[in-house]
Design an enzyme around this catalytic site. Structure first.
Site, PDB file in Angstrom:
ATOM      1  N   TYR A 139      -8.818  -0.792  12.062  1.00 30.08           N
ATOM      2  CA  TYR A 139      -7.485  -0.002  11.728  1.00 30.08           C
ATOM      3  C   TYR A 139      -7.704   1.150  12.759  1.00 30.08           C
ATOM      4  CZ  TYR A 139      -4.319   3.604   9.833  1.00 30.08           C
ATOM      5  OH  TYR A 139      -3.478   4.360   9.765  1.00 30.08           O
ATOM      6  N   GLY A 153      10.118   3.631   4.906  1.00 28.38           N
ATOM      7  CA  GLY A 153       8.624   3.781   4.553  1.00 28.38           C
ATOM      8  C   GLY A 153       8.404   5.092   3.918  1.00 28.38           C
ATOM      9  N   GLN A 154       7.224   5.288   3.346  1.00 22.08           N
ATOM     10  CA  GLN A 154       6.825   6.591   2.779  1.00 22.08           C
ATOM     11  C   GLN A 154       7.253   7.656   3.693  1.00 22.08           C
ATOM     12  OE1 GLN A 154       3.036   7.903   0.097  1.00 22.08           O
ATOM     13  NE2 GLN A 154       2.563   7.125   2.216  1.00 22.08           N
ATOM     14  N   ALA A 179       3.468   0.716  11.049  1.00 19.05           N
ATOM     15  CA  ALA A 179       1.935   0.421  11.438  1.00 19.05           C
ATOM     16  C   ALA A 179       1.607  -0.671  10.381  1.00 19.05           C
ATOM     17  CB  ALA A 179       1.068   1.615  11.261  1.00 19.05           C
ATOM     18  N   LYS A 228      -5.319   1.718  16.264  1.00 22.59           N
ATOM     19  CA  LYS A 228      -4.447   2.997  16.163  1.00 22.59           C
ATOM     20  C   LYS A 228      -4.799   3.963  17.314  1.00 22.59           C
ATOM     21  CE  LYS A 228      -1.856   4.658  13.554  1.00 22.59           C
ATOM     22  NZ  LYS A 228      -0.423   4.295  13.159  1.00 22.59           N
ATOM     23  N   ASP A 266      -6.344  10.267  11.014  1.00 21.90           N
ATOM     24  CA  ASP A 266      -7.592  10.659  11.057  1.00 21.90           C
ATOM     25  C   ASP A 266      -8.686   9.511  11.209  1.00 21.90           C
ATOM     26  OD1 ASP A 266      -7.044   9.660   8.760  1.00 21.90           O
ATOM     27  OD2 ASP A 266      -7.916  11.042   7.587  1.00 21.90           O
TER      28      ASP A 266
END
Ligand code: NAP
Length: 295
Positions: A125, A10-11, A60, A129, A102
């Site tokens: 979301y 992933g990133q 995620a 989380k 955040d």
């Protein structure tokens, strides 16, 4: 040290693999083909076999609109999946470093959120989380929960179509010459490479807990775009868009700026300003403009 990175392609995961290898650690990059975090048996088999000292979870479901449409899938990945990882890491005695967001805050404040602020997510979301955070914190005492913001990295965000905001702005500037961006949503844009480097010293210490980990200082998306064009030396017609032009289907926090108070307290805040982070990202990832007259 043996490190397993879930979401290893992933990133953020790709930069974590690179940075830990640069530090001479042995890294297992675990892709979705290697591990399905929503399935307890998959998590158990995979992590027991690798037996790492540290597991970093970047996996995620984080496409905000998709989470709202498919809450069960969002909770399966972001809450139950994380619970699976917490249970197995506790069983094998591994430290769990888990990436959160955040978006656990409602954005009603006008000064940066610290770890002591009470979370109140506005959407599925953020709620899913937050549930994942609580599972980590209550199941595996050897944990770091890291909340971060507005990530961008060389490898693009797989869960959001593979492109980051910086690259999108540069592409629009080059192909269209004008861009309109909202000026009423504030974040701390954080390069994944910088966050990966922040995670290395944490993986070597036992100051377990909940931490905010974003670039220093903050900006609106409009200010971010302005800095991108200025740093890349591009002439672009940049305008402030009215948020009614992009009516969000799902509520998002208008101000989700985080303060790395916990990292500062333990003397381990390695994160630099978002402007410096951007400059480094552009110098390493954007091809120089062709000299005039070049074919
Ligand atoms: N991107 C942001 O702006 C941002 C901001 C704040 C916090 N975060 C958090 O940062 C973390 C990393 O984000 P990122 O941008 O690096 O995401 P990303 O590029 O989408 O990478 C996520 C990785 O997790 C894998 N994955 C997804 N679901 C999985 C599952 N059920 N089981 C196993 N692997 C799974 C993905 O594989 P496939 O693609 O093959 O499914 C991918 O390799 C996430 O936890 C996110 O909530 C992101």
């Amino acid at each position: 040290m043996n490190i397993a990175v879930i979401g290893g392609n992933g990133q953020l995961g790709t930069d974590l693999v690179r940075v830990f290898r640069e530090n001479d650690d042995y890294v297992f990059p675990l892709t979705h083909a290697d591990i399905e975090i929503c399935a307890f048996e998959s998590v158990k088999t995979c992590l027991q076999e690798k037996n790492p000292a540290v597991v970093i979870n970047t996996a995620a479901m984080h496409h905000v609109d998709k989470c709202e449409q498919e809450p069960a899938a969002a909770y399966a990945a972001n809450a139950i999946g994380v619970r699976n990882i917490a249970l197995v890491t506790r069983e094998i005695g591994a430290t769990l470093i888990h990436i959160s967001t955040d978006y656990v805050f409602d954005g009603k404040k006008s000064t940066p959120y610290s770890e002591e602020d009470v979370p109140l997510p506005l959407n599925v979301y953020g709620n899913s989380k937050l549930a994942g955070e609580y599972y980590v914190r209550t199941i595996n005492p050897k944990h770091f929960v890291l909340r971060t913001s507005a990530l961008y990295g060389k490898h693009g965000c797989r869960g959001k179509g593979g492109r980051n905001f910086v690259d999108l702005m540069l592409e629009l500037a080059r192909t269209r010459g004008w861009v309109r961006v909202v000026n009423d949503e504030f974040v701390s844009p954080t390069p994944t490479y910088d966050l990966a480097r922040q995670i290395v010293p944490l993986s070597r210490c036992d100051s377990y807990g909940l931490y905010h980990a974003t670039s220093e200082s903050s900006c609106s998306w409009y200010e971010f775009a302005r800095e991108i064009f200025s740093a890349a030396g591009l002439q672009v017609k940049l305008e402030i868009a009215d948020s009614s032009e992009f009516p969000a289907k799902v509520p998002r926090p208008a101000y989700s700026v985080l303060e790395n108070r916990g990292l500062k307290k333990i003397g381990l805040n390695k994160l630099i300003s978002w402007q410096e982070g951007l400059e480094t990202y552009l110098s390493e990832n954007v091809p120089s403009p062709l000299p005039s007259g070049a074919p």
